[in-house]
Design a protein around this motif. Structure first.
Motif, PDB file in Angstrom:
ATOM      1  N   TRP A 178      -8.140   6.585   3.793  1.00 20.33           N
ATOM      2  CA  TRP A 178      -7.434   5.908   4.867  1.00 20.33           C
ATOM      3  C   TRP A 178      -7.209   4.432   4.511  1.00 20.33           C
ATOM      4  N   LEU A 179      -8.264   3.830   3.962  1.00 22.29           N
ATOM      5  CA  LEU A 179      -8.196   2.417   3.603  1.00 22.29           C
ATOM      6  C   LEU A 179      -7.190   2.195   2.474  1.00 22.29           C
TER       7      LEU A 179
ATOM      8  N   LEU B 293      -3.805   2.179   3.826  1.00 16.45           N
ATOM      9  CA  LEU B 293      -3.482   0.882   4.449  1.00 16.45           C
ATOM     10  C   LEU B 293      -3.131  -0.159   3.388  1.00 16.45           C
ATOM     11  N   LEU B 294      -3.931  -0.175   2.313  1.00 16.77           N
ATOM     12  CA  LEU B 294      -3.725  -1.190   1.279  1.00 16.77           C
ATOM     13  C   LEU B 294      -2.456  -0.931   0.475  1.00 16.77           C
TER      14      LEU B 294
ATOM     15  N   ARG C 263       0.435  -0.564   1.521  1.00 17.24           N
ATOM     16  CA  ARG C 263       1.647  -1.043   2.175  1.00 17.24           C
ATOM     17  C   ARG C 263       1.984  -2.433   1.683  1.00 17.24           C
TER      18      ARG C 263
ATOM     19  N   LEU D 150       1.774  -5.819   1.822  1.00 16.33           N
ATOM     20  CA  LEU D 150       0.850  -6.690   2.537  1.00 16.33           C
ATOM     21  C   LEU D 150       1.012  -8.140   2.112  1.00 16.33           C
TER      22      LEU D 150
ATOM     23  N   TRP E  89      -7.145  -9.091   0.555  1.00 17.26           N
ATOM     24  CA  TRP E  89      -7.606  -7.865   1.228  1.00 17.26           C
ATOM     25  C   TRP E  89      -8.395  -6.994   0.285  1.00 17.26           C
TER      26      TRP E  89
ATOM     27  N   VAL F  76     -12.401  -5.807   0.710  1.00 18.41           N
ATOM     28  CA  VAL F  76     -12.983  -4.461   0.803  1.00 18.41           C
ATOM     29  C   VAL F  76     -13.922  -4.173  -0.370  1.00 18.41           C
TER      30      VAL F  76
ATOM     31  N   THR G 265      -1.886  -2.231  11.015  1.00 20.21           N
ATOM     32  CA  THR G 265      -2.448  -2.253   9.666  1.00 20.21           C
ATOM     33  C   THR G 265      -3.311  -3.487   9.476  1.00 20.21           C
ATOM     34  N   TYR G 266      -2.758  -4.637   9.872  1.00 22.89           N
ATOM     35  CA  TYR G 266      -3.516  -5.877   9.709  1.00 22.89           C
ATOM     36  C   TYR G 266      -4.777  -5.877  10.569  1.00 22.89           C
TER      37      TYR G 266
ATOM     38  N   ALA H  35      -6.532  -3.220  11.488  1.00 22.67           N
ATOM     39  CA  ALA H  35      -7.518  -2.334  10.866  1.00 22.67           C
ATOM     40  C   ALA H  35      -8.144  -2.986   9.637  1.00 22.67           C
ATOM     41  N   LEU H  36      -7.316  -3.658   8.850  1.00 23.23           N
ATOM     42  CA  LEU H  36      -7.846  -4.311   7.651  1.00 23.23           C
ATOM     43  C   LEU H  36      -8.773  -5.467   8.010  1.00 23.23           C
TER      44      LEU H  36
END
Lengths: 326, 277
Positions: free
Chosen positions: A111-112, A115-116, A118, A120, A126, A130, B11-12, B14-15
């Motif tokens: 899931w993470l 997200l990453l 995309r 960003l 970021w 993580v 997204t932001y 959640a991050l």
């Protein structure tokens, strides 16, 4: 290509007697590679593979640190272990912690990574955020988490109290101890696995997604039908690495417990893993090298069996999604 | 780029939450490290640094259960030596496997890959016995020498050297009369530098962080690595938590500094390794 009309072998000029420099250079190209790889094999031979083989030999003996004689007893250590309830208790602990840490960890990592993956702002920041749990000292983190999960003053219980849940004695309850240790493992490894998944996601051609979205597939459909199947080799890799690491777990449970029963994982062995049981038997307090070596081999067998089982399971799960032969 | 790749507000959010959870335990470690011991019993728990860091450090370094200063020095010696050695031997062997032809090359490489699969636990007991025989128990060579080479390092350098070192350049150097050793130092090593740096960072972090093997072999409480000092602190009869947390914070600090300075390279190394695996 030129056609050879003349069938006679071409006349080669007699080779000149090689000079000293040329012979030296021949020697160099032929043998120096062995010189370059020799340090690895020498050091690994003595400190890596010799102990591996010797550990099996030791496991066939009644081998006490203090005993002068090391009696050969065949597989007695193994039969004794298979009937040893404390050993099986540690196996169940290890598998329990492994399952409740690895499954959420890899799902969260997927899931993470998604997200990453995309567009960003501040991408590297970021990623660093993580990954930061992974570059901390395991021992330090285990101590900090042991305090966070404290019964009286721990922050976790304080937070639970805010939402109306009674304080949990994280160390005294077996399942609670597993959960706390899994939380440390997940905290440390989720980001690392996310980066590995992210790398694989970025290798997926984007036009696959574009054509899928033209066909009307939504974002989650694309994730499960394109991303996950194409990530399968990487997922298998992550599962195997997590299996090897997870079943060897030692530092976190050892330091989660402190004081006199630390190596036992608490007074009732609530969170003693197989590696801890091996330490308890091989070193202080028992110093029984034979029994300890047998535990080490059974741990290795356990890792092999679980890893193979995982691979088979993953193959089955992904069956039919990808074409055969990849 | 199509719309599906853009990051929305969720997204932001959640991050940010993930980043908070990642960083909080480390941050909190520094908070407690800078406060007096009653910080542990306060409700709600304090979340800002206090002014007792200096006093805690002083108590920590005087604590004769932990030998913290010795631990720090020992860990620096061990991690430094192991890092230099692993990088040197891995680039050397990686170069040989990637660019030189010799009999048995593939089989030997397979042996190296296989060594990466074996859990360390399997060898701990005989290795301990070997160290007893060598009279290295309780001494630093016991933790340094077995770590001087790693299969992972050789494999990583072999993968990287395959693409980063140009075969033409090696041949040209040979034409010019370079022997293989000169080629390694003048052509190969410069080309391998980025990957060697990543390997060095990863090796330093792993070695600094290692607990299991030092725990087995270094039993003299006066000669620990820093992770063993932490164990001694946390197992102590009295629990001076701010002192313990000062210890964990100091033991983590070198890793955090390495990560803050070289984070980009470390992330690149992890992600690159993943694609090739």
């Amino acid at each position: 290509m030129a056609v050879q009309l003349d069938a006679r072998p071409p006349v080669a000029p007699a080779p000149p007697r090689p000079s000293r420099a040329a012979r030296l250079s021949r020697f160099d190209t032929r043998y120096s590679p062995y010189l370059y790889i020799a340090p690895f094999f020498l050091l690994f031979g003595v400190f890596g593979s010799y102990p591996l083989i010797y550990t099996f030999w030791v496991s066939l003996h009644d081998w006490d640190l203090l005993g002068a004689e090391h009696t050969f007893i065949g597989f007695d250590n193994y039969t004794q272990l298979l009937a040893d309830p404390d050993f099986w208790h540690s196996v169940v602990n290890t598998l329990g912690i492994f399952v409740i840490s690895t499954v959420p960890q890899l799902l969260l990592a997927l899931w993470l990574a998604n997200l990453l993956n995309r567009q960003l702002r501040a991408r590297t920041t970021w990623r660093m955020a993580v990954l930061i749990p992974n570059v901390t000292s395991t021992a330090a983190v285990a101590i900090v988490f042991a305090v966070l999960f404290g019964r009286e003053f721990g922050m976790i219980n304080w937070l639970l109290d805010l939402v109306g849940v009674d304080a949990i004695d994280w160390k005294a309850n077996r399942f609670a101890a597993w959960t706390a240790i899994s939380a440390m493992v997940d905290w440390r490894w989720t980001g690392y696995n996310a980066l590995i998944f992210l790398a694989a996601m970025q290798a997926i051609p984007r036009d696959l997604y574009e054509s899928a979205s033209i066909d009307g597939a939504g974002r989650s459909r694309q994730f499960w039908s394109i991303t996950v199947p194409l990530l399968k080799p990487t997922i298998v890799f992550a599962v195997i690495i997590s299996t090897i690491g997870g079943l060897q777990l030692f530092t976190e449970p050892r330091l989660f417990n402190s004081g006199t029963n630390a190596i036992r994982g608490g007074p009732l062995r609530e969170s003693q893993t197989v590696t801890m049981y091996m330490f308890e038997n091989a070193f202080a307090p028992h110093y029984n090298f034979g029994y300890g070596s047998a535990i080490a081999w059974l741990l290795f067998a356990l890792i092999a069996v679980v890893a193979a089982g995982n691979v088979l399971l993953l193959r089955r799960l992904g069956g039919g999604v990808r074409k055969e032969g990849d | 780029m199509s719309r599906i790749w853009s990051a929305g507000r969720l997204t932001y959010l959640a991050l940010t939450l993930t980043a908070f959870l990642s960083i909080f335990p480390i941050y909190w470690m520094f908070v407690v490290a800078s406060r007096t011991s009653d910080a542990m019993g306060q409700v709600p728990p304090p979340v800002t640094p206090g002014g007792s860091l200096g006093a805690n450090i002083a108590r920590l370094f005087e604590n004769t259960d932990a030998y913290f200063l010795t631990g720090l020095i020992n860990s620096a010696i061990v991690a430094g030596t192991v890092t230099v050695s692993v990088v040197f031997f891995s680039t050397l062997a990686g170069f040989a496997f990637a660019k030189l032809r010799f009999r048995g090359r593939n089989a030997l490489l397979l042996v190296i890959v296989a060594t990466m699969m074996v859990p360390t636990q399997l060898g701990v007991i005989p290795l301990y016995m070997l160290m007893t025989k060598l009279n290295w128990n309780d001494r630093l060579p016991a933790v340094i020498v077995p770590a001087l080479v790693t299969g992972f390092g050789v494999f990583m350098m072999r993968q990287y050297a395959g693409q980063a070192v140009s075969t033409e350049l090696i041949e040209a150097a040979r034409m010019d009369g370079c022997n293989t050793a000169r080629i390694y130092f003048h052509v190969v090593l410069p080309a391998l530098r980025p990957a060697a740096a990543v390997l060095g960072l990863l090796t330093f972090m792993t070695t600094w962080n290692d607990f299991l093997w030092p725990y087995a072999v270094l039993n003299d409480p006066e000669n620990p690595t820093v992770q063993l000092s932490l164990r001694a602190l946390s197992d102590g009869y009295y629990q001076d938590m701010s002192q313990v947390f000062t210890g964990t914070a100091i033991a983590t600090l070198p890793l955090l500094l390495v990560f803050i300075v070289f984070g980009r390279q470390i992330i690149g190394g992890i992600m690159e390794g993943a694609v090739k695996a």
